[in-house]
Design a protein around this motif. Structure first.
Motif, mmCIF file in Angstrom:
data_model
loop_
_atom_site.group_PDB
_atom_site.id
_atom_site.type_symbol
_atom_site.label_atom_id
_atom_site.label_comp_id
_atom_site.label_asym_id
_atom_site.label_seq_id
_atom_site.Cartn_x
_atom_site.Cartn_y
_atom_site.Cartn_z
ATOM 1 N N LYS A 1 0.809 -1.222 0.000
ATOM 2 C CA LYS A 1 0.000 0.000 0.000
ATOM 3 C C LYS A 1 0.840 1.268 0.000
ATOM 4 N N ARG A 2 2.157 1.113 -0.060
ATOM 5 C CA ARG A 2 3.003 2.291 0.115
ATOM 6 C C ARG A 2 2.862 3.219 -1.082
ATOM 7 N N ILE A 3 2.845 4.495 -0.794
ATOM 8 C CA ILE A 3 2.647 5.504 -1.843
ATOM 9 C C ILE A 3 3.974 6.226 -2.047
ATOM 10 N N THR A 4 4.467 6.188 -3.271
ATOM 11 C CA THR A 4 5.670 6.943 -3.596
ATOM 12 C C THR A 4 5.238 8.099 -4.482
ATOM 13 N N LEU A 5 5.623 9.291 -4.104
ATOM 14 C CA LEU A 5 5.141 10.456 -4.853
ATOM 15 C C LEU A 5 6.227 11.090 -5.702
ATOM 16 N N SER A 6 7.408 10.508 -5.686
ATOM 17 C CA SER A 6 8.474 11.168 -6.425
ATOM 18 C C SER A 6 9.405 10.139 -7.042
ATOM 19 N N ASN A 7 9.950 10.481 -8.192
ATOM 20 C CA ASN A 7 10.924 9.626 -8.857
ATOM 21 C C ASN A 7 12.124 10.499 -9.187
ATOM 22 N N ASP A 8 13.248 10.200 -8.537
ATOM 23 C CA ASP A 8 14.413 11.055 -8.736
ATOM 24 C C ASP A 8 15.012 10.919 -10.132
ATOM 25 N N ASN A 9 14.678 9.823 -10.808
ATOM 26 C CA ASN A 9 15.214 9.659 -12.161
ATOM 27 C C ASN A 9 14.488 10.535 -13.168
ATOM 28 N N ALA A 10 13.226 10.850 -12.873
ATOM 29 C CA ALA A 10 12.446 11.626 -13.838
ATOM 30 C C ALA A 10 13.037 13.024 -13.975
ATOM 31 N N ILE A 11 12.913 13.543 -15.179
ATOM 32 C CA ILE A 11 13.470 14.865 -15.452
ATOM 33 C C ILE A 11 12.515 15.922 -14.921
ATOM 34 N N GLN A 12 13.098 16.990 -14.388
ATOM 35 C CA GLN A 12 12.249 18.066 -13.890
ATOM 36 C C GLN A 12 11.614 18.803 -15.077
ATOM 37 N N VAL A 13 10.327 19.029 -15.004
ATOM 38 C CA VAL A 13 9.640 19.688 -16.122
ATOM 39 C C VAL A 13 9.721 21.194 -15.910
ATOM 40 N N PRO A 14 10.371 21.897 -16.833
ATOM 41 C CA PRO A 14 10.642 23.313 -16.573
ATOM 42 C C PRO A 14 9.388 24.187 -16.517
ATOM 43 N N TRP A 15 8.391 23.856 -17.308
ATOM 44 C CA TRP A 15 7.241 24.773 -17.387
ATOM 45 C C TRP A 15 6.177 24.485 -16.342
ATOM 46 N N LEU A 16 6.431 23.492 -15.506
ATOM 47 C CA LEU A 16 5.402 23.063 -14.554
ATOM 48 C C LEU A 16 5.214 24.131 -13.474
ATOM 49 N N THR A 17 3.979 24.552 -13.263
ATOM 50 C CA THR A 17 3.731 25.543 -12.215
ATOM 51 C C THR A 17 2.881 24.915 -11.114
ATOM 52 N N ASP A 18 3.017 25.462 -9.930
ATOM 53 C CA ASP A 18 2.255 24.942 -8.800
ATOM 54 C C ASP A 18 0.809 25.411 -8.875
ATOM 55 N N MET A 19 -0.042 24.592 -8.320
ATOM 56 C CA MET A 19 -1.457 24.941 -8.281
ATOM 57 C C MET A 19 -1.678 26.018 -7.223
ATOM 58 N N GLY A 20 -2.494 26.993 -7.551
ATOM 59 C CA GLY A 20 -2.808 28.044 -6.592
ATOM 60 C C GLY A 20 -4.265 27.942 -6.165
ATOM 61 N N PRO A 21 -4.692 28.801 -5.238
ATOM 62 C CA PRO A 21 -6.082 28.703 -4.764
ATOM 63 C C PRO A 21 -7.124 28.878 -5.861
ATOM 64 N N GLY A 22 -6.797 29.669 -6.877
ATOM 65 C CA GLY A 22 -7.800 29.909 -7.919
ATOM 66 C C GLY A 22 -7.510 29.196 -9.227
ATOM 67 N N SER A 23 -6.474 28.358 -9.226
ATOM 68 C CA SER A 23 -6.043 27.753 -10.500
ATOM 69 C C SER A 23 -7.118 26.891 -11.135
ATOM 70 N N LEU A 24 -7.839 26.172 -10.303
ATOM 71 C CA LEU A 24 -8.788 25.219 -10.862
ATOM 72 C C LEU A 24 -10.100 25.897 -11.250
ATOM 73 N N LEU A 25 -10.205 27.211 -11.012
ATOM 74 C CA LEU A 25 -11.414 27.925 -11.414
ATOM 75 C C LEU A 25 -11.226 28.601 -12.767
ATOM 76 N N ASP A 26 -9.969 28.686 -13.181
ATOM 77 C CA ASP A 26 -9.631 29.486 -14.343
ATOM 78 C C ASP A 26 -9.736 28.646 -15.617
#
Lengths: 469, 284
Positions: A84-109
């Motif tokens: 049941k263990r949840i892994t949320l990160s993979n260090d091998n994966a490449i960091q996506v440069p354009w990825l932005t964090d979700m904000g309080p109003g992001s999902l309304l836009d």
């Protein structure tokens, strides 16, 4: 050949016992010399002590020799924890440069439709505490947990936000195809709620409540009898406390709670109530007090999101038995009852909120009333011709009136495939993370999109969980 | 209806003729009402109309003017022909999805869609003929390799020369598994000829192995090691995870498979003189 006393006496022959007869049978054959140069005396093995000859009774001689493993077997619960263990990160994966964090109003836009947004660290912890992540979702492949914003996401969030602004409660049942993203929609709603400082109460797997895998006890003085699930209630309180700690600390009680194991006067942070649950025994009382405080009318309360995954499990008779060995209806279990009342519109949250129930397509029981009710609501929503609204089968007895009553006025959100634009956005994210080793062009997108007619889980199977990488 | 307007459809509609029109078979009226227009559906003139059918395309008062973009393209193509250039790209024109690029990529055949090592290993993973399960297991193995940290290589157990550096392996799990298997694959097997060594002993002769045979042997050794391992957890991912752990162990040099390989090689080297034995003449 063997010494007679061996078979008779129970004393272990030893040198201490004086023996009259020779204990060792004299060899009949001269010792075999392996080489002609070796003398017979040298070849003769020195045999000391007692040698038992003849046939011996060997029990279980046809059993294979078991190899004694020196590995410590996994402790109780360890194997399940590994599963049941949840892994949320993979260090091998490449960091996506354009990825932005979700904000309080992001999902309304609406501008964020067909974009992939990352979950902020804090929200990750909150979602993890409320068990919103599942092992079947491929979080472990990417550097940072991120979600695709769909048209339906923005639509649902705007509806929830609109209801909250009007201090109403939105009640939605999310349904749809297998792996279409129903649980993910719940997760998005929860992250929206956490980002906007709402209270979130989430039941991650409804089957844990109704398949008789957790203990239950009747509530005295209820007619028809209701049942609590103390251990589950305790677990739920801990999850709520961990996920909503900041807001609970800033929200204060309106009335005193002398019935709790720890005396809670009025104007105490709600966190104190949650902290009062130390043992399963009083957990239901604590949960009840917490729920009453959260839904106290006229008090200053944050909006509330109540969600449950696996709706069919709570829309039927449970596997629990009453003392008369009758099956207990799921709505007679107090926690489920609470959710069902809220979904049926029986509870008004003081500052508005939402009640979401998502159906599941894997490991799910048949709930004919729920299926029918959802189909009817859906037909009503699209203003279908009354002749086209599905009706009850007159020759089927398995319908459940209590379920129908609950689902009489819910809205239905059906999830299907994503558009090609959204498919392209998520595939570009996969490729940028290094998990999809292909050029993302129209041909590739269409290829993967066509495999599941846009259902995201199928696209994921075709491009991430494949032998062709 | 042609799927797109290009020079060929234009030429068809233009109906350029070298001979006098009267000498040819009388064309239907529909042909002449069709021009370079966007409206590609033919319109039949009314039968009882007294007006003569428009015979000349040049007097194209009824055809659409050369305003649309497709008409412009077609006219451009005509001009290029006039200058003696070939305006048509054969790989695009006349094909809905274009022509495939040659030579075809090696994995575009359905039967060879997977990497050869992956394909072979999947069949070796298969039990009871359940290929789909084996394929799923293989996918889980590859995903395990993608998410495990880069292997720390052991210089005493060198990988195949030319193997990618360890940091490149996780994101290319197919070559990860390929490198692991090819690195521990034995070069030879030792074949015993019964009773030829005298005294009932068998004469052991080293024999070379082909690439597929070598990989098969190596992966069987890996599977032997896997079957002796204990699962850490439970569920359907356990077997593929154990296989993947063993593959990581091979690349890191921790696996006992390396010893088996050394053993085979040692015995092969020790017995290489038997290749010249008179008794096996004609038997190899």
């Amino acid at each position: 050949m063997s010494a007679p006393n061996c078979l008779r006496c129970l004393v272990r022959p030893s040198t201490a016992i004086p023996l009259a007869i020779p204990r060792q049978a004299s060899p009949l054959v001269a010792p075999f010399a392996p080489f002609s140069t070796t003398t017979a005396t040298a070849a003769k093995k020195e045999v000391k002590g007692h040698v038992r000859g003849g046939k011996k009774l060997v029990l279980g001689k046809f059993k294979k020799n078991k190899v004694e493993s020196r590995v410590r077997p996994p402790g109780p619960g360890e194997r399940k924890a590994y599963r049941k263990r949840i892994t949320l990160s993979n260090d091998n994966a490449i960091q996506v440069p354009w990825l932005t964090d979700m904000g309080p109003g992001s999902l309304l836009d609406t501008a964020n439709v067909a974009k992939v947004l990352a979950l902020p660290e804090e929200v990750q912890d909150q979602l993890r505490a409320s068990e919103a992540f599942k092992t079947t979702q491929s979080w472990k492949m990417f550097r940072k947990p991120s979600v695709l914003v769909r048209t339906e996401t923005v639509d649902l969030m705007n509806r929830i936000q609109g209801a909250v602004e009007k201090r109403q409660t939105l009640r939605v049942a999310i349904t749809g195809d297998k792996v279409a993203g129903k649980s993910m929609m719940l997760l998005q709603a929860m992250s929206h709620a956490y980002l906007n400082n709402w209270i979130v109460i989430h039941v991650p797997e409804a089957h844990e409540l109704t398949t008789a895998c957790t203990d239950y006890a009747p509530i005295p003085g209820t007619e028809p009898p209701q049942y609590t699930q103390p251990t589950y209630a305790l677990k739920l309180i801990h999850a709520i406390k961990k996920a909503n700690e900041k807001i609970l600390a800033k929200t204060y009680t309106v009335s005193a709670h002398p019935e709790l194991p720890q005396n809670i006067p009025a104007n105490t942070p709600l966190l104190a109530i949650a902290n009062a649950a130390k043992e399963a025994d009083g957990a239901w009382a604590v949960f009840h007090a917490l729920w009453n405080e959260l839904t106290a009318q006229g008090a200053n309360r944050p909006p509330i999101l109540l969600s449950l995954d696996g709706l069919a499990h709570v829309m039927k008779t449970s596997d629990y038995r009453a003392p008369g060995f009758d099956r207990i209806h799921a709505h007679d279990l107090s926690l489920v009852r609470l959710f069902a009342e809220a979904l049926g519109g029986g509870v008004q949250f003081p500052n508005g909120g939402a009640v979401l129930g998502a159906t599941s397509r894997s490991n799910t029981p048949r709930a004919p009333s729920m299926e029918l009710a959802l189909a009817q609501r859906e037909a009503e929503q699209r203003h279908a011709d009354p002749a086209e609204v599905p009706q009850k089968d007159a020759f089927f007895r398995g319908y459940d009136e209590r379920v129908e009553a609950v689902l009489r006025s819910v809205q239905v959100l059906r999830l299907g495939g994503v558009s090609k634009l959204e498919a392209r956005a998520v595939m570009e994210y996969w490729a940028a993370s290094g998990m999809l080793r292909a050029a993302v062009d129209e041909k590739t997108v269409t290829e993967k999109w066509a495999l599941g007619s846009g259902v995201l889980g199928e696209m994921e199977r075709a491009s991430l969980l494949t032998m062709r990488i | 209806m042609p799927p797109r307007l290009n020079i060929w459809s234009a030429c068809r509609a233009l109906s350029l003729r070298t001979r006098a029109l009267a000498q040819g078979p009388r064309p239907g009226p529909a042909m002449f009402t069709r021009g370079l227009a966007d409206n590609t559906t033919s319109q039949l003139p009314e039968r009882n109309s007294s007006a003569p059918p428009p015979f000349a395309v040049s007097s194209n008062s009824q055809t659409a003017g050369p305003t649309s973009q497709e008409n412009e393209t077609a006219l451009d193509q005509l001009r290029m022909i006039e200058y003696g250039l070939n305006p048509l790209d054969a790989s695009v024109e006349g094909h809905k999805y274009g022509l495939p690029e040659l030579p075809l990529p090696s994995q575009s055949n359905t039967k060879h869609r997977y990497d050869s090592v992956v394909e072979q290993v999947t069949r070796l993973l298969m039990r009871d003929g359940k290929l789909a399960k084996a394929q799923r297991d293989m996918a889980i193995i590859l995903n395990y390799l993608r998410t495990s940290p880069p292997p720390r290589l052991d210089p005493s157990k060198p990988l195949l020369p030319g193997a990618p550096p360890s940091s490149h392996l996780p994101l290319d799990p197919v070559s990860y598994i390929g490198v692991a298997i090819d690195s521990v694959a034995p070069l030879i097997k030792v074949r015993g000829f019964k009773g030829l060594a005298g005294g009932g002993k068998s004469l052991e002769v080293p024999m070379p192995l082909g690439a597929r045979q070598r990989r098969r042997t190596a992966f069987q050794w890996i599977l032997d090691a896997v079957n002796k391992k204990h699962s850490k957890g439970s569920g359907r991912t356990m077997f593929p995870h154990r296989v993947a752990e063993e593959i990581v162990a091979v690349v890191e040099g921790r696996s006992g498979v390396w010893d088996r390989r050394n053993q085979v090689h040692k015995s092969g080297t020790g017995n290489r003189a038997n290749l010249n034995d008179m008794k096996i003449r004609g038997k190899l």
